[in-house]
Each structure stands twice: as structure tokens, then as C-alpha cells.
Scaffold this motif. Sequence first.
Motif, mmCIF file in Angstrom:
data_model
loop_
_atom_site.group_PDB
_atom_site.id
_atom_site.type_symbol
_atom_site.label_atom_id
_atom_site.label_comp_id
_atom_site.label_asym_id
_atom_site.label_seq_id
_atom_site.Cartn_x
_atom_site.Cartn_y
_atom_site.Cartn_z
ATOM 1 N N ASN A 164 0.797 -1.426 -0.016
ATOM 2 C CA ASN A 164 0.061 0.122 -0.013
ATOM 3 C C ASN A 164 0.934 1.332 0.121
ATOM 4 O O ASN A 164 0.282 2.277 0.129
ATOM 5 N N GLY A 165 2.129 1.144 -0.101
ATOM 6 C CA GLY A 165 3.038 2.225 -0.152
ATOM 7 C C GLY A 165 3.156 3.164 1.184
ATOM 8 O O GLY A 165 3.352 4.216 1.433
ATOM 9 N N LEU A 166 2.601 2.233 2.244
ATOM 10 C CA LEU A 166 2.807 3.144 3.798
ATOM 11 C C LEU A 166 4.295 3.534 3.896
ATOM 12 O O LEU A 166 4.994 2.686 4.026
ATOM 13 N N ASN A 187 5.899 -4.974 1.641
ATOM 14 C CA ASN A 187 6.006 -4.260 0.372
ATOM 15 C C ASN A 187 5.504 -3.069 0.664
ATOM 16 O O ASN A 187 4.594 -2.541 -0.238
ATOM 17 N N ASN A 188 5.833 -2.430 1.754
ATOM 18 C CA ASN A 188 5.364 -0.805 2.033
ATOM 19 C C ASN A 188 6.604 -0.032 1.654
ATOM 20 O O ASN A 188 7.702 -0.444 1.490
ATOM 21 N N SER A 189 6.598 1.299 2.439
ATOM 22 C CA SER A 189 7.706 1.976 2.586
ATOM 23 C C SER A 189 7.967 2.607 3.852
ATOM 24 O O SER A 189 8.300 3.719 3.940
ATOM 25 N N ILE A 190 7.664 1.764 4.906
ATOM 26 C CA ILE A 190 7.706 1.958 6.177
ATOM 27 C C ILE A 190 9.157 2.136 6.598
ATOM 28 O O ILE A 190 9.968 1.365 6.327
ATOM 29 N N VAL A 191 9.483 3.437 7.315
ATOM 30 C CA VAL A 191 10.794 3.843 7.427
ATOM 31 C C VAL A 191 11.399 3.531 8.842
ATOM 32 O O VAL A 191 12.495 3.536 9.141
ATOM 33 N N SER A 192 10.418 3.536 9.797
ATOM 34 C CA SER A 192 10.771 3.394 11.022
ATOM 35 C C SER A 192 9.442 2.891 11.863
ATOM 36 O O SER A 192 8.225 3.005 11.631
ATOM 37 N N ILE A 193 9.836 1.999 12.983
ATOM 38 C CA ILE A 193 8.836 1.602 13.947
ATOM 39 C C ILE A 193 8.927 2.344 15.418
ATOM 40 O O ILE A 193 9.970 2.500 15.958
ATOM 41 N N TYR A 194 7.798 3.089 15.575
ATOM 42 C CA TYR A 194 7.996 4.175 16.720
ATOM 43 C C TYR A 194 7.119 3.361 18.068
ATOM 44 O O TYR A 194 6.639 2.428 17.943
ATOM 45 N N ASN A 212 10.325 -3.313 3.149
ATOM 46 C CA ASN A 212 10.230 -1.866 3.541
ATOM 47 C C ASN A 212 11.308 -1.300 3.477
ATOM 48 O O ASN A 212 12.223 -1.440 2.660
ATOM 49 N N ALA A 213 11.202 0.099 4.120
ATOM 50 C CA ALA A 213 12.363 0.831 4.003
ATOM 51 C C ALA A 213 13.090 1.213 5.424
ATOM 52 O O ALA A 213 13.550 2.059 5.630
ATOM 53 N N LEU A 214 13.108 0.017 5.986
ATOM 54 C CA LEU A 214 13.658 0.003 7.246
ATOM 55 C C LEU A 214 15.277 0.112 7.279
ATOM 56 O O LEU A 214 15.982 -0.990 6.614
ATOM 57 N N LYS A 215 16.005 1.103 7.907
ATOM 58 C CA LYS A 215 17.478 0.820 7.883
ATOM 59 C C LYS A 215 17.988 0.469 9.145
ATOM 60 O O LYS A 215 19.236 -0.122 9.190
ATOM 61 N N THR A 216 17.156 0.538 10.045
ATOM 62 C CA THR A 216 17.576 -0.074 11.494
ATOM 63 C C THR A 216 16.431 -0.220 12.303
ATOM 64 O O THR A 216 15.277 0.299 11.906
ATOM 65 N N GLY A 236 13.002 -9.529 6.433
ATOM 66 C CA GLY A 236 14.205 -9.410 5.421
ATOM 67 C C GLY A 236 13.665 -8.573 4.433
ATOM 68 O O GLY A 236 12.934 -7.796 4.499
ATOM 69 N N GLN A 237 14.857 -8.318 3.493
ATOM 70 C CA GLN A 237 14.683 -7.603 2.190
ATOM 71 C C GLN A 237 14.513 -5.926 2.523
ATOM 72 O O GLN A 237 13.794 -5.371 1.945
ATOM 73 N N ASN A 238 15.263 -5.668 3.635
ATOM 74 C CA ASN A 238 14.926 -4.122 3.960
ATOM 75 C C ASN A 238 16.524 -3.647 3.740
ATOM 76 O O ASN A 238 17.378 -4.317 3.934
ATOM 77 N N PRO A 239 16.658 -2.164 3.454
ATOM 78 C CA PRO A 239 18.023 -1.562 3.110
ATOM 79 C C PRO A 239 18.641 -1.316 4.480
ATOM 80 O O PRO A 239 19.009 -0.076 4.681
ATOM 81 N N TYR A 240 19.021 -2.289 5.254
ATOM 82 C CA TYR A 240 19.873 -2.114 6.564
ATOM 83 C C TYR A 240 21.128 -1.324 6.279
ATOM 84 O O TYR A 240 21.910 -1.883 5.309
ATOM 85 N N THR A 241 21.408 -0.408 6.838
ATOM 86 C CA THR A 241 22.556 0.439 6.967
ATOM 87 C C THR A 241 23.415 0.116 8.068
ATOM 88 O O THR A 241 23.051 0.453 9.187
ATOM 89 N N CYS A 242 24.643 -0.638 7.975
ATOM 90 C CA CYS A 242 25.605 -1.068 9.005
ATOM 91 C C CYS A 242 26.327 -0.167 9.341
ATOM 92 O O CYS A 242 27.550 -0.342 9.052
#
Length: 368
Positions: A164-166, A187-194, A212-216, A236-242
Amino acid sequence: MPDLRILFFALFCVHPTRSSLCPLGCECSEAAQTVKCVSKDLRSIPSGIPGYTRNLFITGNQIRRIGPQAFKGLDNVTTLSLSNNRICEVESHTFSTLRSLRSLDLSSNQLAVIHPEAFTVQSRMLRELNLSRALYNHSSITDLATSLRWSSLEGLLGLDLSSNGLVYLPPRIFSHLSSLRRLQLANNSIVSIYNETFSGLEYLEELDLSLNALKTFREEGLLELEHLPRAKLNLGQNPYTCTCGIEPFAAWLNVSQGKVVDVERLICMFPVDLRNTSLLTAARLILGCHRAGEGDNLALQTSYVFLGIVLGFVGLMFLFVLYLNRKGIKKRIYDLRDTCREVWEGYHYRYEIDSDPRLAQVSTTADV
């Protein structure tokens, strides 16, 4: 011969009656208790759907709006699929007459307006709600959050909000879904869990946050995951930034491997030199962050100490100079005081003359 005429007449009469029970453009099966109205370019929910219907599929049409009048008399429907109809508005109490409804599929629509009690079902028997690819844009989540709070969905077990592009999830959006067991957010664009994102989901068993778009996961995000004691997670399949900031998440993964279903497939995407590195080993590879951070803090503290010493030295020098010139400074202060006193007395004298006409006359005569 008369008996044959009666038989033919009976067949002729009965056949149209049976066929008339199925709406135009739909296929009905009384044996399977199923009605299908698929890709018939329907503009509204067809009327005349048989009362025996338990499985109703109205898909691939051009229905823009649905309301409470659409499903009257369908007390037996347990499965309702309205996918791919371009539905953009769901009115309040649309499904309230479906007393037996257990599964509702609204996937692949364009829901822009969702009324507060859109999903209210009187029997509260709804168990599965599919809203995959259903929201018009990510801002529709606000309407949906209100509807989930106001509608009677305490018995809901599965909710699909994938694709849904959330970008974000409003706090406590799921807090009224106390029985929820499965939550699909892939398959959304969630950037963070608050904080309070998953409040009220103590019984959740499956949570999919993949693609999603979770980096960490920061500290508050990890706490949210910890508040789901029964849930199996897909991350899985999130752009994790190490970088250094991912160390708490990597450490959490190492002690929570049984909780994350795809933990072996969680990899770093950035930076390039750590790409495809497992997050389970990333913590060991970037442990230097702490040492580097401590070195930076030490250097900063040293700078502050040195600055304090310099300022203290300057202050001492200033006081020493004042001490050496104390007599001259004292003389200058006295001279300044006498000068100010003379000026003040002159102003005071002029003021007395100006305020007394007789003195002013005397002063003028004296000048002459």
C-alpha cells in the motif's frame, strides 16, 4: 397426452423461475452456495443475489462506491470478495447486514474515503480482512486508522495491509484489534517503528515487515518488537545500513534469533564495503564504533579542559593588571566623580535660575 402438456408447462414455468434467481451477468451455483460476478463491467452491486449464497465473488468490475443498501438480505454470506473493482469509497455500516461474514477481501481497489464505521459487522464474526493494494495512497491510512478504532473488529484474526506504499503507521492504529493473530505489512515504504505502533497486539503470532524501507530498529522500535512475545517476525529485504547505529539491533538479533523467521537472510545493504554481510556478524565487524566514539569524546573533553585553562589564565592576567594599576585606576575614578559632580551642580544651578523669575532677572542684570 394431457399429462405431457402439464409436464412441459411445468418445466417451462419452473426453468425461468430458477434462472431469474441469478442476477444478470453473474453465475450462480445453489449446490456450492456460490455466486460469481466476475469482469462484467458492473457499476454497482447487483440486486437479486440469492439468499442461499455463502460465497460471493464480485471482482474485476467498475464499482466506485459501496454502502449499506448493497448487501441487504444476504444473511448467509460468509466469504465476500470485492477485489479489483476500483472502489474508492466505503460508507459506514456497509457490511452490517452481513450477519455471518467471516472473510472480506477488498484488495486491489482505490480506497480514498473510508468512513469511520465502514467495517462494522453486527455479529462481530469477521475474522479475515484483506486490504492489500487497496489504499489510494499512503495518506488513506489516517481514515483507515479511524475506521479500525470505530468498527467492531474485536474478533479479527488476520489483517493484510501489504503493498500500500505506507510510509508510517499512526500510533495505536491496531490497539482495538485485541484478537489479531496475523498482520501483513510487507512491500510498503515504512521507514521506522515508533513507540505504540503495535500497542494492543499481545496475542499476535505473525508479523511481516519485509520489503520495506527500514534501515535499522532504534531502541523504541526494539521495545515494540519485545512487546509482541508470541509473534514470529519477517524482517528481510530491507535496506539495512550497517553503521554504528545498527549495533543495538544487531545485538538484539543475536539473542532473539528464534523470534525472527528469516534472521539468516538479514544483510547489510550499506555501506558498500559491508554489503551482503549478515547482520548477525555485523556487530562484531563494527565494534570499533564504540572505541571510536570514546576517542572522540575524550578528544572533545580534552579540548574543553584546555579551553578552560586558557580562559582561567586570561582571567588571572586581567586581575593582575588591575592590581598593578590600582592607584591610577582609583585616581581616575575620583577625577571622574569630581567632574560629574561639577557638571551636576552647574545643571542644578541653571535649573534654579530658570524656575525663579527673580533670580533670572538678577542674573540678567549681573551679566549687563
